[in-house]
Design an enzyme around this catalytic site. Structure first.
Site, PDB file in Angstrom:
ATOM      1  CB  CYS A  53      -0.872   0.043   1.247  1.00 36.71           C
ATOM      2  SG  CYS A  53      -2.059  -1.283   1.385  1.00 36.71           S
ATOM      3  CD  GLU A  55      -2.299   4.014   3.166  1.00 34.53           C
ATOM      4  OE1 GLU A  55      -1.842   3.240   2.294  1.00 34.53           O
ATOM      5  OE2 GLU A  55      -3.510   4.229   3.325  1.00 34.53           O
ATOM      6  CB  CYS A  86      -5.401  -1.802   4.693  1.00 37.56           C
ATOM      7  SG  CYS A  86      -3.633  -2.156   4.740  1.00 37.56           S
ATOM      8  CB  CYS A  89      -1.286   0.797   6.248  1.00 37.86           C
ATOM      9  SG  CYS A  89      -0.801   0.268   4.589  1.00 37.86           S
TER      10      CYS A  89
END
Ligand code: THU
Length: 135
Positions: A53, A55, A86, A89
Protein backbone atom coordinates in the site's frame (compact mmCIF):
# COMPACT_ATOMS: atom_id res chain seq x y z
CA UNK A 1 4.05 21.73 5.16
CA UNK A 2 0.31 22.33 5.51
CA UNK A 3 -2.52 19.90 4.76
CA UNK A 4 -3.19 21.33 1.31
CA UNK A 5 0.43 20.82 0.30
CA UNK A 6 0.56 17.38 1.85
CA UNK A 7 -2.52 16.31 -0.09
CA UNK A 8 -1.20 17.84 -3.32
CA UNK A 9 2.04 15.91 -2.91
CA UNK A 10 0.07 12.73 -2.10
CA UNK A 11 -1.91 13.25 -5.30
CA UNK A 12 1.35 13.46 -7.27
CA UNK A 13 2.50 10.25 -5.60
CA UNK A 14 -0.81 8.59 -6.52
CA UNK A 15 -0.20 9.53 -10.15
CA UNK A 16 2.76 7.13 -10.29
CA UNK A 17 1.04 4.29 -8.40
CA UNK A 18 1.28 0.91 -10.07
CA UNK A 19 -2.25 -0.44 -9.80
CA UNK A 20 -3.12 -2.33 -12.99
CA UNK A 21 -5.18 -4.93 -11.12
CA UNK A 22 -7.38 -2.91 -8.76
CA UNK A 23 -7.32 0.38 -10.64
CA UNK A 24 -7.11 2.18 -7.26
CA UNK A 25 -4.17 4.56 -7.45
CA UNK A 26 -3.19 5.68 -3.96
CA UNK A 27 -0.53 8.15 -2.82
CA UNK A 28 0.72 9.11 0.63
CA UNK A 29 2.80 11.90 2.12
CA UNK A 30 4.45 11.29 5.48
CA UNK A 31 5.73 14.34 7.35
CA UNK A 32 8.69 13.58 9.61
CA UNK A 33 9.37 15.37 12.90
CA UNK A 34 12.55 16.88 11.41
CA UNK A 35 10.54 18.57 8.64
CA UNK A 36 11.41 16.16 5.86
CA UNK A 37 8.59 14.51 3.97
CA UNK A 38 8.40 11.17 2.24
CA UNK A 39 6.01 9.94 -0.39
CA UNK A 40 4.71 6.50 -1.21
CA UNK A 41 2.35 4.86 -3.66
CA UNK A 42 0.77 1.44 -3.91
CA UNK A 43 2.72 -1.05 -5.99
CA UNK A 44 0.67 -4.06 -7.02
CA UNK A 45 1.84 -7.45 -8.19
CA UNK A 46 0.38 -10.20 -10.36
CA UNK A 47 0.73 -12.31 -7.22
CA UNK A 48 -1.82 -10.10 -5.46
CA UNK A 49 -0.67 -10.69 -1.88
CA UNK A 50 2.68 -9.09 -2.62
CA UNK A 51 1.06 -5.72 -3.20
CA UNK A 52 2.24 -2.91 -0.94
CA UNK A 53 0.00 0.00 0.00
CA UNK A 54 0.94 3.64 -0.40
CA UNK A 55 1.10 4.21 3.37
CA UNK A 56 3.57 1.41 4.07
CA UNK A 57 5.62 2.35 1.05
CA UNK A 58 6.02 5.87 2.51
CA UNK A 59 6.94 4.53 5.98
CA UNK A 60 9.56 2.17 4.59
CA UNK A 61 11.08 4.89 2.44
CA UNK A 62 11.26 7.21 5.44
CA UNK A 63 12.81 4.67 7.79
CA UNK A 64 15.28 3.68 5.07
CA UNK A 65 16.37 7.31 4.98
CA UNK A 66 16.81 7.54 8.74
CA UNK A 67 13.49 9.13 9.78
CA UNK A 68 11.59 7.42 12.58
CA UNK A 69 9.46 10.14 14.14
CA UNK A 70 6.44 11.39 12.26
CA UNK A 71 3.90 14.15 12.63
CA UNK A 72 1.21 13.60 10.07
CA UNK A 73 0.24 11.59 7.03
CA UNK A 74 -1.87 12.59 4.03
CA UNK A 75 -3.41 10.01 1.71
CA UNK A 76 -4.97 10.63 -1.68
CA UNK A 77 -6.85 8.14 -3.83
CA UNK A 78 -7.95 8.60 -7.42
CA UNK A 79 -11.48 7.39 -6.71
CA UNK A 80 -14.90 8.81 -5.96
CA UNK A 81 -14.78 7.68 -2.32
CA UNK A 82 -11.91 7.66 0.10
CA UNK A 83 -11.06 4.91 2.58
CA UNK A 84 -9.08 4.74 5.82
CA UNK A 85 -5.72 2.91 5.80
CA UNK A 86 -5.88 -0.89 5.82
CA UNK A 87 -5.10 -2.87 8.96
CA UNK A 88 -1.55 -3.77 7.90
CA UNK A 89 -0.71 -0.10 7.34
CA UNK A 90 -2.23 0.87 10.68
CA UNK A 91 0.00 -1.63 12.43
CA UNK A 92 3.14 -0.48 10.59
CA UNK A 93 2.35 3.18 11.31
CA UNK A 94 1.78 2.34 14.98
CA UNK A 95 5.32 0.96 15.25
CA UNK A 96 6.79 4.42 14.68
CA UNK A 97 4.00 6.92 15.29
CA UNK A 98 1.23 5.74 17.64
CA UNK A 99 0.04 9.34 18.02
CA UNK A 100 -0.06 10.04 14.29
CA UNK A 101 -2.93 11.95 12.73
CA UNK A 102 -3.97 11.30 9.16
CA UNK A 103 -5.94 13.16 6.55
CA UNK A 104 -7.35 11.62 3.42
CA UNK A 105 -8.90 12.99 0.27
CA UNK A 106 -10.02 11.65 -3.08
CA UNK A 107 -10.97 12.67 -6.59
CA UNK A 108 -14.60 12.88 -5.44
CA UNK A 109 -13.60 15.78 -3.17
CA UNK A 110 -14.39 14.24 0.21
CA UNK A 111 -11.83 14.87 2.96
CA UNK A 112 -11.57 13.06 6.29
CA UNK A 113 -9.25 13.09 9.25
CA UNK A 114 -8.47 10.36 11.78
CA UNK A 115 -6.19 9.68 14.69
CA UNK A 116 -4.29 6.43 14.30
CA UNK A 117 -5.11 5.58 17.91
CA UNK A 118 -8.83 5.64 17.02
CA UNK A 119 -8.26 3.47 13.94
CA UNK A 120 -6.19 0.90 15.85
CA UNK A 121 -7.34 0.67 19.46
CA UNK A 122 -5.62 -1.91 21.69
CA UNK A 123 -2.70 -2.02 19.25
CA UNK A 124 -0.11 -4.74 19.46
CA UNK A 125 3.31 -3.30 20.24
CA UNK A 126 6.86 -4.36 20.98
CA UNK A 127 6.01 -4.21 24.69
CA UNK A 128 3.59 -7.07 24.11
CA UNK A 129 6.45 -9.23 22.86
CA UNK A 130 8.16 -9.26 26.27
CA UNK A 131 5.29 -11.18 27.80
CA UNK A 132 5.51 -13.78 25.02
CA UNK A 133 9.19 -14.59 25.56
CA UNK A 134 9.95 -17.80 27.44
CA UNK A 135 11.57 -17.10 30.78
N1 THU B 1 -4.37 0.39 -0.84
C1 THU B 1 -3.53 1.33 -0.37
O1 THU B 1 -2.59 1.76 -1.05
N2 THU B 1 -3.74 1.78 0.89
C2 THU B 1 -4.71 1.31 1.73
O2 THU B 1 -4.76 1.70 2.89
C3 THU B 1 -5.69 0.34 1.25
C4 THU B 1 -5.47 -0.19 -0.10
C5 THU B 1 -4.13 -0.13 -2.20
C6 THU B 1 -3.69 -1.56 -2.25
C7 THU B 1 -4.19 -2.01 -3.59
O3 THU B 1 -3.20 -1.72 -4.55
C8 THU B 1 -5.42 -1.17 -3.84
O4 THU B 1 -5.35 -0.08 -2.94
C9 THU B 1 -6.74 -1.90 -3.64
O5 THU B 1 -6.75 -2.56 -2.42
Amino acid sequence: MDDRNMLAVAEQAAAVAYAPYSGAKVGATLLAADGRFFTGCNVENASFGLTICAERSAVFKAVSDGARRFRRMAVYVYAERLFPPCGACRQVLHEFAPDLSLIASCAGGETREWKLADLLPHAFSGAGLDSLRRK
